[in-house]
Design a protein around this motif. Structure first.
Motif, mmCIF file in Angstrom:
data_model
loop_
_atom_site.group_PDB
_atom_site.id
_atom_site.type_symbol
_atom_site.label_atom_id
_atom_site.label_comp_id
_atom_site.label_asym_id
_atom_site.label_seq_id
_atom_site.Cartn_x
_atom_site.Cartn_y
_atom_site.Cartn_z
ATOM 1 N N GLY A 29 -6.785 -3.940 7.130
ATOM 2 C CA GLY A 29 -6.652 -3.092 5.952
ATOM 3 C C GLY A 29 -6.848 -1.611 6.269
ATOM 4 O O GLY A 29 -7.132 -0.818 5.373
ATOM 5 N N ASP B 93 8.203 -7.090 3.369
ATOM 6 C CA ASP B 93 7.342 -8.064 2.689
ATOM 7 C C ASP B 93 6.792 -7.485 1.387
ATOM 8 O O ASP B 93 6.217 -6.398 1.370
ATOM 9 N N TYR C 40 2.097 -7.321 -6.214
ATOM 10 C CA TYR C 40 1.733 -6.050 -5.579
ATOM 11 C C TYR C 40 2.026 -4.855 -6.489
ATOM 12 O O TYR C 40 3.017 -4.836 -7.201
ATOM 13 N N GLN D 165 2.519 7.311 9.297
ATOM 14 C CA GLN D 165 2.153 5.960 9.765
ATOM 15 C C GLN D 165 3.403 5.152 10.105
ATOM 16 O O GLN D 165 3.424 4.406 11.088
ATOM 17 N N LEU E 293 -4.489 -4.250 10.927
ATOM 18 C CA LEU E 293 -5.493 -3.201 11.160
ATOM 19 C C LEU E 293 -6.701 -3.432 10.252
ATOM 20 O O LEU E 293 -7.432 -2.496 9.947
ATOM 21 N N ARG F 244 0.852 -1.203 0.000
ATOM 22 C CA ARG F 244 0.000 0.000 0.000
ATOM 23 C C ARG F 244 0.878 1.240 0.000
ATOM 24 O O ARG F 244 0.691 2.159 0.787
ATOM 25 N N SER G 12 1.106 3.622 4.354
ATOM 26 C CA SER G 12 1.013 4.406 3.126
ATOM 27 C C SER G 12 1.470 5.853 3.298
ATOM 28 O O SER G 12 1.434 6.608 2.331
ATOM 29 N N TYR H 89 -7.863 -8.693 -3.894
ATOM 30 C CA TYR H 89 -7.726 -9.953 -4.626
ATOM 31 C C TYR H 89 -8.853 -10.129 -5.659
ATOM 32 O O TYR H 89 -8.722 -10.876 -6.601
ATOM 33 N N ASN I 287 3.929 3.754 13.802
ATOM 34 C CA ASN I 287 3.982 2.304 14.036
ATOM 35 C C ASN I 287 5.334 1.858 14.596
ATOM 36 O O ASN I 287 5.397 0.905 15.377
HETATM 37 N N1 LIG Z 1 -0.087 -12.662 1.321
HETATM 38 C C1 LIG Z 1 -1.270 -12.186 1.309
HETATM 39 O O1 LIG Z 1 -2.202 -12.885 0.966
HETATM 40 C C2 LIG Z 1 -1.455 -10.756 1.787
HETATM 41 C C3 LIG Z 1 -2.718 -10.159 1.836
HETATM 42 C C4 LIG Z 1 -2.806 -8.919 2.367
HETATM 43 C C5 LIG Z 1 -1.658 -8.290 2.849
HETATM 44 N N2 LIG Z 1 -0.445 -8.862 2.781
HETATM 45 C C6 LIG Z 1 0.802 -8.209 3.275
HETATM 46 O O2 LIG Z 1 0.616 -7.821 4.619
HETATM 47 C C7 LIG Z 1 0.864 -6.421 4.723
HETATM 48 C C8 LIG Z 1 0.026 -5.860 5.822
HETATM 49 O O3 LIG Z 1 -1.368 -5.930 5.489
HETATM 50 P P1 LIG Z 1 -2.182 -4.606 5.341
HETATM 51 O O4 LIG Z 1 -1.479 -3.675 4.423
HETATM 52 O O5 LIG Z 1 -3.572 -5.007 5.022
HETATM 53 O O6 LIG Z 1 -2.032 -4.012 6.832
HETATM 54 P P2 LIG Z 1 -2.977 -3.130 7.716
HETATM 55 O O7 LIG Z 1 -2.061 -2.528 8.718
HETATM 56 O O8 LIG Z 1 -4.136 -3.910 8.199
HETATM 57 O O9 LIG Z 1 -3.557 -2.008 6.770
HETATM 58 C C9 LIG Z 1 -2.727 -1.010 6.226
HETATM 59 C C10 LIG Z 1 -3.490 0.291 6.215
HETATM 60 O O10 LIG Z 1 -3.719 0.679 7.573
HETATM 61 C C11 LIG Z 1 -3.661 2.076 7.695
HETATM 62 N N3 LIG Z 1 -2.628 2.387 8.707
HETATM 63 C C12 LIG Z 1 -1.452 1.767 8.953
HETATM 64 N N4 LIG Z 1 -0.827 2.327 10.006
HETATM 65 C C13 LIG Z 1 -1.633 3.311 10.466
HETATM 66 C C14 LIG Z 1 -1.542 4.239 11.535
HETATM 67 N N5 LIG Z 1 -0.509 4.286 12.373
HETATM 68 N N6 LIG Z 1 -2.576 5.111 11.709
HETATM 69 C C15 LIG Z 1 -3.631 5.092 10.877
HETATM 70 N N7 LIG Z 1 -3.767 4.238 9.849
HETATM 71 C C16 LIG Z 1 -2.777 3.354 9.643
HETATM 72 C C17 LIG Z 1 -3.339 2.622 6.315
HETATM 73 O O11 LIG Z 1 -4.600 2.890 5.706
HETATM 74 P P3 LIG Z 1 -4.846 4.232 4.812
HETATM 75 O O12 LIG Z 1 -3.965 4.042 3.634
HETATM 76 O O13 LIG Z 1 -6.296 4.147 4.516
HETATM 77 O O14 LIG Z 1 -4.453 5.380 5.664
HETATM 78 C C18 LIG Z 1 -2.704 1.442 5.624
HETATM 79 O O15 LIG Z 1 -2.831 1.479 4.230
HETATM 80 C C19 LIG Z 1 0.576 -5.885 3.316
HETATM 81 O O16 LIG Z 1 1.109 -4.623 3.098
HETATM 82 C C20 LIG Z 1 1.203 -6.969 2.502
HETATM 83 O O17 LIG Z 1 2.606 -6.814 2.473
HETATM 84 C C21 LIG Z 1 -0.344 -10.084 2.272
#
Ligand SMILES: NC(=O)c1ccc[n+]([C@@H]2O[C@H](COP(=O)([O-])OP(=O)(O)OC[C@H]3O[C@@H](n4cnc5c(N)ncnc54)[C@H](OP(=O)(O)O)[C@@H]3O)[C@@H](O)[C@H]2O)c1
Length: 388
Positions: free
Chosen positions: A212, A55, A60, A261, A210, A23, A257, A305, A265
């Motif tokens: 997503g 990762d 992606y 953040q 989080l 992201r 993103s 997906y 984090n």
């Molecule tokens: N292998 C697989 O099947 C698969 C599937 C999904 C993910 N992944 C991997 O896992 C990673 C993590 O998953 P995810 O990206 O879904 O993680 P996530 O932490 O659940 O969601 C990321 C989103 O959370 C928000 N965010 C993060 N930190 C924040 C903070 N401190 N304050 C406010 N908002 C915050 C942002 O949203 P906004 O952009 O809306 O601000 C960011 O885009 C992915 O990046 C990817 O590398 C793998």
């Protein structure tokens, strides 16, 4: 100071926070157009802050993420961190495909080895049709033997039974990656899956901590609950600490993103510890979970997906606007968002119920049943529908 965690049987500790390159900031909102200066600065800040696990995946950012990560880590940084990337198993059809894809990934990442290599997004079907049928564990073992990969694992989107089947399939897995957060304790691999994998000595990587981004939102209805806590923290920090408090959790990936953040984090990870949350803290999170469940009608995590939709519908974007209308009590804003910001060719009303997306959705959302409802509620002013 960054905290480091136990990681299964491996004699190496990942940072509590891992960087998910899914992201990244873009120049114009198009996934393939990564904003290199901004995203590189974020990666460098993360390394300075002690993050040692990055990762990415073949797919992606419209296949641009690995190339970006390779560039961002060039000039000496690559050796200071571990890279995880994933084999797009759905593209493996012929005997040579697995190795061809892996070699392409090594080139994109500008490296001679991948530290953590995952079979991407396994579910019941892809496990049988790809992993078993093409003997991919054997292929990964061969890549491990010739040094192109160091550890092998899989990422997962299905239910606990399937998860257990895959974990038990071989003793060659070093680690796995699951979707886990305080809303997803009984879906996907869930808490049972986390504990099972850890009991087998697998390192566990957490994705979507989080949900997503949803668990970072300042939900008005949840404010009184958060305010009643003895510990003052943002909703995002609560969600992350809930994970790090559990001993079975290895590295927690966040798809950050913005630079803000990344900084937030890193600060959260630096305060993390196994057992940090008290029984009262965990009870509070359970209450927030119940509340959120009652507020968010469509369990979309924006993993994308389901895309591309053959008819151009931006499924996660439409669902996000629909969910936020209820979670924040901002139906008019969501209608404005739908009318003005979601382009006509990607609106919910373009859905023709072809159902091509149904099998691709890790959350098993009835996408084509929801889509006309979203279109009518946000586009035509129909009364809000909370469940189907
Ligand atoms: N292998 C697989 O099947 C698969 C599937 C999904 C993910 N992944 C991997 O896992 C990673 C993590 O998953 P995810 O990206 O879904 O993680 P996530 O932490 O659940 O969601 C990321 C989103 O959370 C928000 N965010 C993060 N930190 C924040 C903070 N401190 N304050 C406010 N908002 C915050 C942002 O949203 P906004 O952009 O809306 O601000 C960011 O885009 C992915 O990046 C990817 O590398 C793998």
């Amino acid at each position: 100071m960054m905290q480091y965690r136990k990681f299964g049987k491996l004699d190496w500790q990942p940072s509590a926070l891992g960087f998910g390159a899914m992201r990244l900031p873009t120049v114009d909102g198009k996934a393939g157009h990564i904003d290199y200066p901004k995203a590189e600065a974020m990666i460098h800040k993360a390394i300075e802050g002690g993050v040692n696990y990055f990762d990415t995946a073949y797919v992606y950012h419209e296949q641009q993420s690995e190339t970006f990560v390779g560039k961002a880590l060039a000039g000496g940084l690559r050796d200071r961190v571990r890279i995880a990337t994933k084999s797009p198993v759905w593209l493996v059809n012929e005997p040579g495909d697995f190795d061809r894809l892996l070699d392409e990934q090594l080139k994109r990442l500008q490296t001679d080895h991948i530290d953590f290599y995952l079979l991407h997004a396994l579910n019941r079907n892809s496990f049988q049709d790809k992993v078993v049928k093409h003997d991919l564990v054997k292929r990964a073992e061969a890549a491990k033997a010739d040094g192109r990969i160091r550890q092998m694992g899989f990422s997962f989107h299905d239910n606990f039974e399937t998860f257990k089947t895959i974990v038990d399939y071989t003793d060659k897995w070093d680690f796995c990656q699951i979707q886990y957060n305080y809303m997803d304790t009984t879906v996907q691999a869930g808490t049972k899956g986390l504990k099972y994998a850890a009991s087998k000595g697998l390192g566990v990587v957490i994705m979507e901590p989080l949900l997503g981004g949803k668990l970072a939102l300042d939900v008005p209805a949840a404010r009184p609950l958060w305010a009643s806590a003895s510990r003052k923290a943002s909703p995002a920090d609560w969600a992350l600490q809930w994970l790090w408090s559990q001993p079975e959790v290895g590295v927690v990936l966040s798809g950050m993103s913005t630079m803000e953040q990344v900084e937030q984090n890193i600060a959260s990870a630096s305060e993390s510890a196994v057992g940090k949350l008290t029984a009262a803290d965990n009870a509070l999170i359970e209450k927030v979970r119940d509340l959120m469940n009652s507020l968010s009608p469509i369990p979309c995590t924006r993993c994308e997906y389901c895309l591309p939709c053959p008819n151009g519908v931006n499924i996660p974007r439409n669902f996000d606007s629909y969910n936020k209308a209820l979670m924040f009590d901002i139906l008019d804003d969501s209608r404005f968002d739908y009318r003005v910001w979601i382009s006509d060719d990607s609106k919910a009303e373009r859905c023709i119920q072809c159902d091509e997306c149904l099998d691709k959705c890790p959350q098993k959302i009835a996408i084509s049943t929801w889509m006309p409802i979203v279109g009518e509620v946000l586009g035509l002013g129909r009364e809000y529908v909370k469940s189907i």
